[in-house]
Design an enzyme around this catalytic site. Structure first.
Site, PDB file in Angstrom:
ATOM      1  N   TYR A   1       0.827  -1.212   0.000  1.00 46.00           N
ATOM      2  CA  TYR A   1       0.000   0.000   0.000  1.00 46.00           C
ATOM      3  C   TYR A   1       0.853   1.250   0.000  1.00 46.00           C
ATOM      4  CZ  TYR A   1      -3.590  -3.326   1.124  1.00 46.00           C
ATOM      5  OH  TYR A   1      -4.417  -4.388   1.092  1.00 46.00           O
TER       6      TYR A   1
ATOM      7  N   TYR B   1     -12.241  -6.384   6.115  1.00 43.14           N
ATOM      8  CA  TYR B   1     -11.048  -6.582   5.276  1.00 43.14           C
ATOM      9  C   TYR B   1     -10.852  -8.089   5.080  1.00 43.14           C
ATOM     10  CZ  TYR B   1      -6.423  -6.878   3.369  1.00 43.14           C
ATOM     11  OH  TYR B   1      -5.382  -7.180   2.549  1.00 43.14           O
TER      12      TYR B   1
ATOM     13  N   ASP C   1     -14.069 -15.514   8.266  1.00 48.04           N
ATOM     14  CA  ASP C   1     -12.668 -15.236   7.967  1.00 48.04           C
ATOM     15  C   ASP C   1     -11.932 -15.063   9.303  1.00 48.04           C
ATOM     16  OD1 ASP C   1     -10.210 -14.159   7.446  1.00 48.04           O
ATOM     17  OD2 ASP C   1     -10.901 -12.725   5.941  1.00 48.04           O
TER      18      ASP C   1
ATOM     19  N   LYS D   1      -2.336 -16.152   8.487  1.00 46.06           N
ATOM     20  CA  LYS D   1      -1.525 -15.299   9.378  1.00 46.06           C
ATOM     21  C   LYS D   1      -0.767 -16.078  10.468  1.00 46.06           C
ATOM     22  CE  LYS D   1      -2.904 -10.749   8.316  1.00 46.06           C
ATOM     23  NZ  LYS D   1      -4.148 -10.254   7.748  1.00 46.06           N
TER      24      LYS D   1
END
Ligand code: PLP
Length: 433
Positions: free
Chosen positions: A21, A149, A250, A279
């Site tokens: 980003y 997200y 998620d 993760k």
């Protein structure tokens, strides 16, 4: 690789390498790091920083952990990689056994992939193939909540918050999904069933188009770092049951203890139909993710005639043995550790340590859940300036938008947690009001 980086090397980085980003024209400065051990990063100039980020939720046991290093070394000397098409191996089987055992309910069919975003893509494919297999044509949309997200690939992006996810940049190319209002009732507040009204309304109006509801259980992560009420999650499960939607959870950020329960769904006793993990799965060592499904989902897909019964996905590095072996070691390390007590200790220190920020005019809100601490400012922050000031205080964090947040490794000492929180409070106090 342990070589010195020159000013020219860093200039090369700035000119040629994209960071996440970031603009290539005016990138935020980057800090060269040479090693990491426990909860500390060492920069090339020798400075040590207490890491408040766990490298984006993932390094839950700290860096360079002997047990994970051992697992990696053993596996690398035997078989770092082998294709998963037509072959199988112990690391994949051992890891799948653990995931089946630890995840809620009867989530027991495991699909391995290499990143969280891909795990979400796979989950969405499963949901779409499920309805195709049942002979239902029109159910191709997803219902989700604003402020989410889910990753950066296209379908994952389509359910990210439309504003922070910059959907306008991709208008026409991103699937148009259905967005309910963000939950208003926070974790720990008293429940108000009207919080579900927006989700209910969209479900009622678009029921025939919806394949699945997708959400991040309890913690909305990179879309805004908000914690919502477990009754909302229960309500979403009930809504899915009533309308026949699949529920995709998620757990890529929340999985493996981060929110104080092993999985976010455990706060509400909810079993999703499909669940994504990533993760922290490998303790932050390697890129690995998994999508789990319940038997009725996998069974329905498989029952479709011919090629339609095949799940249409298969990454080159699927179930990479090195990543799976480290994941097995990481999951075992977690389950053998007093992780609940450790996360509670982090939570207590974050609450105590960040509380002084509440009184500052610059600060709109301070919130903590499990090993996640968030200071929400009134204005968007200057990331480069804040980061520089944190680094000067011996601390690493990566703010975004209006948020300065911490999610330390569960093993961080009380002393380091106090230093970390103090550095954040002092830095925030220096910001313009
Ligand atoms: C980070 C994240 C993803 C994407 O994972 P990647 O490994 O970065 O692709 C998806 N969902 C949630 C909730 C995440 O926090």
């Amino acid at each position: 690789m342990n070589e010195r980086l020159s000013a020219a090397d860093l200039d090369f980085d700035r000119r040629h390498i994209w960071h996440p980003y970031e603009s290539m024209r005016s990138p935020t400065p980057v800090y060269p790091v040479v090693s990491a051990r426990g909860v500390r990063l060492t920069l090339t100039d020798g400075r040590e920083l207490i890491d408040g980020m766990s490298s984006w939720w993932s390094v839950i046991h700290g860096y360079n952990h002997p047990a994970l290093n051992r697992a990696a070394r053993e596996q690398i000397s035997r078989m770092p990689h082998v294709m998963f098409g037509g072959l199988t191996h112990a690391p994949a089987i051992r890891l799948a056994q653990r995931l089946v055992e630890l995840t809620p309910g009867d989530l027991d069919r495991v699909f391995f992939s290499d990143s969280g975003s891909v795990a979400v893509e796979v989950a969405i494919k499963m949901a779409l193939q499920y309805w195709r297999a049942r002979g239902v044509e029109g159910r191709t949309r997803l219902l989700t909540i604003r402020g989410g997200y889910y990753g950066d690939t296209f379908q994952a992006m389509s359910v990210c918050d439309p504003v922070t996810g910059m959907h306008h940049l991709f208008a026409g190319a991103v699937s148009e999904q259905l967005f309910a209002d963000r939950p208003r009732v926070r974790f720990g507040e008293s429940w108000d069933p009207s919080d579900l009204a927006s989700l209910e309304d969209l479900a009622a109006r678009h029921g025939d188009e919806i394949a699945a509801v997708i959400l991040e259980p309890i913690v909305q992560g990179a879309g805004g770092m908000r914690f919502y009420h477990p009754e909302y999650l229960k309500g979403a499960r009930e809504l899915c049951d009533r309308h026949g939607f699949l529920l995709i959870a998620d757990e890529i950020a929340t999985g493996f203890g981060r929110s104080g329960e092993l999985f976010g769904c455990d706060h509400a006793g909810v079993v999703p139909d499909i669940m994504c993990v990533g993760k922290a799965l490998t303790g932050g060592y390697l890129s690995l993710a998994a999508t789990l499904a319940r038997p009725h989902v996998a069974g329905t897909i498989s029952a479709a005639p011919g090629a339609a019964g095949v799940l249409m996905h298969g990454p080159t590095f699927m179930a990479n043995p090195l990543a799976c072996a480290v994941a097995v070691a990481s999951v075992d390390l977690l389950m053998e550790s007093p992780w609940r007590k450790r996360v509670a200790r982090v939570e207590r220190e974050l609450r105590r340590g960040l509380a002084p920020c509440r009184d500052l005019a610059q600060v709109a809100d301070v919130r903590v859940l499990g090993a996640i601490g968030v200071v929400e400012m009134r204005k968007p922050v200057d990331i480069a300036r804040i980061q520089r000031r944190l680094v000067e205080r011996g601390v690493w964090a990566r703010p975004f938008g209006k948020l300065i947040y911490l999610m330390p490794a569960y093993v961080m000492s009380v002393r380091d947690l106090r230093t970390l929180c103090a550095a954040v409070c002092e830095t925030v106090a220096q910001e313009p009001a």
